[in-house]
Design a protein around this motif. Structure first.
Motif, mmCIF file in Angstrom:
data_model
loop_
_atom_site.group_PDB
_atom_site.id
_atom_site.type_symbol
_atom_site.label_atom_id
_atom_site.label_comp_id
_atom_site.label_asym_id
_atom_site.label_seq_id
_atom_site.Cartn_x
_atom_site.Cartn_y
_atom_site.Cartn_z
ATOM 1 N N ASN A 84 43.866 45.222 42.358
ATOM 2 C CA ASN A 84 42.837 46.183 42.742
ATOM 3 C C ASN A 84 42.350 45.858 44.151
ATOM 4 O OD1 ASN A 84 40.767 44.246 42.710
ATOM 5 N ND2 ASN A 84 39.907 44.899 40.765
ATOM 6 N N ASN A 85 41.405 46.639 44.652
ATOM 7 C CA ASN A 85 40.894 46.327 45.996
ATOM 8 C C ASN A 85 39.419 45.941 45.998
ATOM 9 O OD1 ASN A 85 39.492 48.717 45.823
ATOM 10 N ND2 ASN A 85 40.766 49.835 47.286
ATOM 11 N N ALA A 86 38.792 45.922 44.821
ATOM 12 C CA ALA A 86 37.366 45.601 44.767
ATOM 13 C C ALA A 86 37.101 44.262 44.103
ATOM 14 C CB ALA A 86 36.610 46.704 44.031
ATOM 15 N N SER A 87 38.178 43.560 43.715
ATOM 16 C CA SER A 87 38.032 42.295 43.012
ATOM 17 C C SER A 87 37.040 42.474 41.852
ATOM 18 C CB SER A 87 37.585 41.215 44.005
ATOM 19 O OG SER A 87 37.569 39.956 43.401
ATOM 20 N N SER A 88 36.062 41.562 41.702
ATOM 21 C CA SER A 88 35.055 41.719 40.635
ATOM 22 C C SER A 88 33.704 42.065 41.264
ATOM 23 C CB SER A 88 34.951 40.432 39.821
ATOM 24 O OG SER A 88 34.644 39.333 40.669
ATOM 25 N N LEU A 89 33.742 42.773 42.388
ATOM 26 C CA LEU A 89 32.546 43.025 43.189
ATOM 27 C C LEU A 89 31.395 43.647 42.390
ATOM 28 C CD1 LEU A 89 31.483 42.763 46.058
ATOM 29 C CD2 LEU A 89 32.422 45.015 46.566
ATOM 30 N N GLU A 90 31.744 44.559 41.480
ATOM 31 C CA GLU A 90 30.707 45.229 40.675
ATOM 32 C C GLU A 90 29.865 44.192 39.907
ATOM 33 O OE1 GLU A 90 30.705 48.547 40.900
ATOM 34 O OE2 GLU A 90 29.777 49.397 39.096
ATOM 35 N N THR A 91 30.561 43.255 39.250
ATOM 36 C CA THR A 91 29.855 42.222 38.483
ATOM 37 C C THR A 91 29.224 41.192 39.412
ATOM 38 O OG1 THR A 91 31.559 42.512 36.806
ATOM 39 C CG2 THR A 91 30.069 40.665 36.511
#
Lengths: 200, 85
Positions: A84-91
């Motif tokens: 993916n391109n967002a890694s775990s950024l949301e968490t």
């Protein structure tokens, strides 16, 4: 002799819709990510309490693989190659927010994208190779090369590969089960065609 | 007014994301870990956070949690004796 591999099955989860190689299987107008994920959980009649403790990325991974693995008998050596391109950024952001008061241990354990691989492996009892790559965008060449090396070397009999992204509540999931069993020919072009079919 | 035991059950369900569990499903003397509610080590850390956040109790010795998180009644007893808010 060069062995041929095939996309045995695939699943997409995006914009409230879930589809696989046969048809659309779920459609919801729910905009809230948590409510949407719970509605899919209920739709699939999953009974897995651990699911509710997971972060959004892991929930998407569990739901996607559940749809694929339920239809196909899975070997314990089925490898997982995701990107993916967002890694775990949301968490990561949610955890950072929690540190302003009381840091949440339950959020902290999900501040790595490869945790989803562990969750899928635990649920489906996989004892296989896995890797999670961060790429700028969907990279069919990377997925194809890594998948083929695992299959040709005999490290795995099948590979689940694909794109599993979550950012700002928007999710984009495209998972493929790659196998020697004949279906759609496995190539960079076929991966791109399937991924971009409704993603333009 | 709800008693501390009920308040604790509601907080635990919310904090630990125990979907499909109602306060009435948790017995006051039922084990919280192992065969009871089936909580795990991350849940134990969340319970430590809950004690500090909701009741102003800071556990300095993590080993203490084994004696406190035995059941709802044990937790309530400890909170009543040590709460600062």
């Amino acid at each position: 002799m060069q062995q041929d591999f095939y996309i045995k099955d695939w699943v997409k989860i995006k914009d409230g819709k879930i589809s696989n190689s046969k048809s659309e299987i779920f459609n919801s107008s729910e905009k809230n990510l948590d409510f949407f994920l719970k509605s899919v959980y209920d739709f699939l009649e999953l009974k897995y309490p651990k699911f509710h403790k997971m972060d959004g990325l892991s929930k998407l991974g569990i739901l996607g693989t559940e749809i694929l693995f339920r239809k196909n008998s899975i070997s314990t050596d089925t490898a997982l190659i995701l990107s993916n391109n967002a890694s775990s950024l949301e968490t990561d952001r949610q955890f950072q927010e929690s540190t302003k008061t009381f840091a949440s241990p339950a959020l902290f354990v999900y501040t790595l994208p490869n945790i989803v691989l562990g969750e899928v492996s635990i649920k489906f009892k996989l004892q296989s190779e896995n890797a999670f790559f961060i790429a700028e965008s969907f990279n069919a060449e990377l997925l194809k090369n890594y998948t083929e090396s695992l299959l040709t070397s005999g490290k795995s009999s099948e590979v689940l590969c694909g794109w599993l992204n979550l950012q700002n509540g928007e999710y984009d999931v495209f998972l493929c089960l790659i196998s020697p069993e004949i279906n759609i020919s496995f190539s960079e072009e076929s991966l791109k065609n399937l991924y971009f079919a409704e993603n333009d | 007014m709800i008693n501390l035991q009920t308040e604790l059950k509601e907080s635990i369900i919310e904090q630990l994301n125990l979907e499909d569990v109602e306060p009435a499903d948790i017995g006051n003397d039922e084990p919280l870990f192992g065969d009871g509610l089936g909580l795990d080590s991350i849940d134990a850390l969340e319970l430590i956070v809950l004690l500090e956040k909701d009741y102003g109790i800071k556990l300095t010795d993590p080993a203490q949690s084994r004696e406190i998180f035995v059941s709802i009644n044990k937790m309530a007893e400890f909170i009543e004796a040590n709460r600062t808010k």
